[in-house]
Design a protein around this motif. Structure first.
Motif, short mmCIF file in Angstrom:
data_model
loop_
_atom_site.label_atom_id
_atom_site.label_comp_id
_atom_site.label_asym_id
_atom_site.label_seq_id
_atom_site.Cartn_x
_atom_site.Cartn_y
_atom_site.Cartn_z
N TYR A 122 -9.75 -44.42 13.04
CA TYR A 122 -8.75 -44.03 12.04
C TYR A 122 -9.31 -43.87 10.62
CZ TYR A 122 -5.65 -45.48 15.83
OH TYR A 122 -5.03 -45.63 17.04
N TYR A 123 -10.44 -44.50 10.36
CA TYR A 123 -11.00 -44.49 9.00
C TYR A 123 -11.98 -43.35 8.76
CZ TYR A 123 -14.25 -47.09 11.99
OH TYR A 123 -15.04 -47.47 13.03
N CYS A 124 -12.42 -42.70 9.81
CA CYS A 124 -13.63 -41.86 9.71
C CYS A 124 -13.33 -40.37 9.64
CB CYS A 124 -14.55 -42.16 10.88
SG CYS A 124 -16.12 -41.28 10.77
N GLY A 125 -13.92 -39.71 8.67
CA GLY A 125 -13.67 -38.29 8.43
C GLY A 125 -14.19 -37.35 9.51
N LEU B 76 -31.86 -41.64 12.62
CA LEU B 76 -31.12 -40.50 13.16
C LEU B 76 -29.69 -40.95 13.39
CD1 LEU B 76 -33.71 -39.31 15.83
CD2 LEU B 76 -33.43 -38.47 13.49
N GLN B 77 -28.80 -40.45 12.56
CA GLN B 77 -27.40 -40.85 12.69
C GLN B 77 -26.53 -39.66 13.04
OE1 GLN B 77 -24.40 -42.25 9.44
NE2 GLN B 77 -25.39 -44.09 10.23
N GLY B 78 -25.57 -39.91 13.90
CA GLY B 78 -24.65 -38.83 14.25
C GLY B 78 -23.40 -39.37 14.92
N LEU C 298 -25.49 -50.18 14.91
CA LEU C 298 -24.16 -50.01 15.48
C LEU C 298 -23.26 -51.04 14.81
CD1 LEU C 298 -22.45 -48.58 17.76
CD2 LEU C 298 -22.96 -50.58 19.17
N ARG C 299 -22.57 -50.59 13.77
CA ARG C 299 -21.72 -51.57 13.08
C ARG C 299 -20.63 -52.05 14.04
NH1 ARG C 299 -20.42 -49.35 7.04
NH2 ARG C 299 -22.55 -49.32 6.22
N HIS C 300 -20.35 -53.35 13.98
CA HIS C 300 -19.29 -53.86 14.86
C HIS C 300 -17.92 -53.55 14.24
CE1 HIS C 300 -20.00 -57.16 12.08
NE2 HIS C 300 -18.80 -57.59 12.35
N GLU C 301 -17.89 -53.25 12.95
CA GLU C 301 -16.70 -52.83 12.17
C GLU C 301 -15.75 -53.98 11.84
OE1 GLU C 301 -17.37 -50.05 11.01
OE2 GLU C 301 -18.31 -48.81 12.54
N THR C 302 -15.46 -54.84 12.78
CA THR C 302 -14.74 -56.10 12.53
C THR C 302 -14.86 -56.93 13.79
OG1 THR C 302 -12.62 -57.21 12.15
CG2 THR C 302 -12.51 -55.08 13.26
N PHE D 272 -20.08 -53.93 8.84
CA PHE D 272 -18.66 -53.63 8.70
C PHE D 272 -18.38 -53.03 7.32
CE2 PHE D 272 -19.59 -58.01 7.50
CZ PHE D 272 -18.99 -58.13 6.26
N MET D 273 -17.20 -52.48 7.19
CA MET D 273 -16.76 -51.96 5.89
C MET D 273 -16.05 -53.08 5.14
SD MET D 273 -15.22 -48.33 7.13
CE MET D 273 -14.31 -49.06 8.48
N VAL D 274 -16.20 -53.10 3.84
CA VAL D 274 -15.54 -54.11 3.01
C VAL D 274 -14.25 -53.52 2.47
CG1 VAL D 274 -15.75 -55.53 0.93
CG2 VAL D 274 -17.75 -55.13 2.41
N GLY E 42 -20.70 -51.77 3.45
CA GLY E 42 -20.38 -50.95 2.29
C GLY E 42 -18.87 -50.92 2.17
N PRO E 43 -18.39 -50.51 1.00
CA PRO E 43 -16.93 -50.47 0.83
C PRO E 43 -16.29 -49.42 1.73
CG PRO E 43 -18.02 -49.37 -0.99
CD PRO E 43 -19.11 -50.02 -0.17
N PHE E 44 -15.11 -49.73 2.23
CA PHE E 44 -14.27 -48.70 2.85
C PHE E 44 -13.85 -47.74 1.75
CE2 PHE E 44 -9.80 -47.35 3.14
CZ PHE E 44 -9.93 -46.42 4.15
N ILE E 45 -13.95 -46.43 2.04
CA ILE E 45 -13.51 -45.41 1.09
C ILE E 45 -12.63 -44.43 1.86
CG2 ILE E 45 -14.25 -43.57 -0.50
CD1 ILE E 45 -16.99 -44.97 -0.67
N PRO E 46 -11.39 -44.23 1.42
CA PRO E 46 -10.51 -43.36 2.21
C PRO E 46 -11.03 -41.92 2.28
CG PRO E 46 -9.45 -44.03 0.15
CD PRO E 46 -10.72 -44.81 0.24
N LYS F 37 -18.92 -36.00 6.28
CA LYS F 37 -17.98 -36.61 5.35
C LYS F 37 -17.22 -37.74 6.03
CE LYS F 37 -16.37 -33.16 2.45
NZ LYS F 37 -15.56 -31.97 2.40
N LEU F 38 -17.88 -38.87 6.15
CA LEU F 38 -17.19 -40.03 6.72
C LEU F 38 -16.08 -40.46 5.77
CD1 LEU F 38 -20.27 -42.17 7.87
CD2 LEU F 38 -19.13 -40.28 9.06
N TYR F 39 -16.37 -40.30 4.46
CA TYR F 39 -15.41 -40.68 3.41
C TYR F 39 -15.54 -39.67 2.27
CZ TYR F 39 -19.85 -42.77 1.97
OH TYR F 39 -21.18 -42.96 1.69
N ASP F 40 -14.57 -39.70 1.34
CA ASP F 40 -14.55 -38.72 0.26
C ASP F 40 -15.52 -39.06 -0.88
OD1 ASP F 40 -12.66 -37.05 1.48
OD2 ASP F 40 -10.97 -38.18 0.64
#
Ligand code: 5AD
Ligand code: FES
Length: 349
Positions: free
Chosen positions: A70-73, A108-110, A162-166, A203-205, A233-237, A309-312
């Motif tokens: 839900y968070y990812c562009g 290598l990220q994708g 591989l971020r666990h995210e939470t 995870f995102m902060v 890193g911070p969550f950015i919408p 663009k994962l975030y703006d």
């Protein structure tokens, strides 16, 4: 010795934290506490890694993704995401340029892109290792089977992010559609470790629904997994996602957490992320000063950069790899640190 110093010294000595101490460190507005926290973390990082900062060349090679976080562009149901994937030749040419600029790790990220089958990833990894045997290859391509991770490792991949995210079940469900699960995510991380990768979680902060309690679980998970790297890193919408109108995470909270993680896990490779640089012009510098020791400038071709663009408002989308490389060296020098030409492996020293 004042009480607050004792409390922070205890985290450092015991490499553990209780829930109340975490709540206090995330909420206090007392400048002397915050500066003691930050300075302690920096002392620990300096003791392990000195005044050196490792650089990783980030190659964002595909923004096709079968997932729908839900968070990812670049989630699959974002029709406004302009999709691209780099060919093997294009990726190798990013590596060539990166090598000349002094990068000795390629990340290598994708997205989880079906075009990039296990065979294609293995071929890519082995070509990079053949051309640049003195470099580390880090993969960051999501959840795969044990057999796939093993195949990438056998092809020469050294590290996996591989971020666990939470680490909180209910929070995980708030951030992801039901086909994704925390238990699967954690299993992937354990598999990667078992195979022998240097592993990164994170995870995102400030993600929607995050609380002191979910963060406490994140830290407990980090202590349990003992990863070699932790990416936060911070969550950015991102405006085209379900979380497009949520509040962003803050630099302040991100810095506090970077410091706490450094105290809990002294040897960890801890990046000052692009997201941190995006929410504040000096975010990455402050991240290093709060205990981080890695930066990851972008090596992707400028033509595709603003599409990942994962975030703006992501920074550096118009800058050539060489500009970012030199910009980063200058930024680190300004705060008394030196970017080094080295693989930058996890140090046990
Ligand atoms: N804001 C900040 N970070 C994000 N990521 C994905 N979307 C966002 C966002 N909107 C992070 C996730 C992922 C990593 C590659 O990028 O944590 O694991
Ligand atoms: Fe990219 Fe500064 S790091 S321009």
């Amino acid at each position: 010795m004042t009480v607050y110093k004792d409390r922070i010294d205890t985290i450092r000595q015991q490499q553990n934290i209780d829930r109340d101490t975490l709540a206090w460190l995330l909420e206090t507005q007392e400048e002397e506490v915050l500066s003691y926290l930050k300075d302690s973390a920096r002392e620990v990082a300096d003791a392990v890694y000195g005044k050196q900062v490792f650089i990783r060349g980030l190659i964002e090679f595909t923004n096709y993704c079968r997932n729908d976080c839900y968070y990812c562009g670049i989630r699959r149901s974002n029709p406004d995401c302009d999709r691209y994937r780099l060919s093997q030749e294009e990726i190798l040419s990013c590596c060539r340029e990166g090598y000349e600029l002094g990068f000795r790790t390629f990340v290598l990220q994708g997205g989880e892109d079906g075009y990039y089958t296990d065979d294609r990833i293995c071929e890519l990894v082995s070509k990079i290792k053949e051309l640049y045997p003195d470099c580390a290859v880090t993969l960051s391509i999501g959840e795969k089977s044990f057999a796939s991770y093993q195949a990438f490792f056998d092809a020469g991949a050294d590290r996996y992010l591989l971020r666990h995210e939470t680490a909180d079940e209910a929070h995980y469900r708030k951030l992801h559609p039901k086909e994704l699960s925390l238990s699967k995510r954690k299993q992937c991380l354990w598999d990667l470790k078992e195979i022998g990768y240097q592993v990164g979680c994170g995870f995102m902060v400030g993600s929607p629904g995050q609380t002191v309690d979910t963060l406490y679980e994140d830290l407990q998970f980090i202590l349990e997994l003992q990863p070699h790297m932790v990416g936060i890193g911070p969550f950015i919408p991102q405006k085209d996602t379900p979380f497009g109108t949520e509040q962003a995470g803050t630099m302040d909270q991100t810095l506090r957490l970077l410091s706490i993680i450094r105290l809990l896990h002294p040897h960890v490779l801890l990046p000052a992320t692009t997201a941190l640089g995006t929410i504040h012009p000096l975010g990455r510098e402050r991240g290093i000063l709060a205990g981080a020791n890695v930066v990851m400038p972008n090596l992707s071709p400028v033509a595709v950069r603003d599409k990942y663009k994962l975030y703006d408002n992501k920074i550096c989308t118009g800058d050539e790899a060489a500009e970012c490389r030199h910009c980063m060296a200058g930024r680190m020098k300004n705060i008394g640190y030196e970017v080094v030409v080295a693989r930058g492996d996890y140090s046990l020293m």
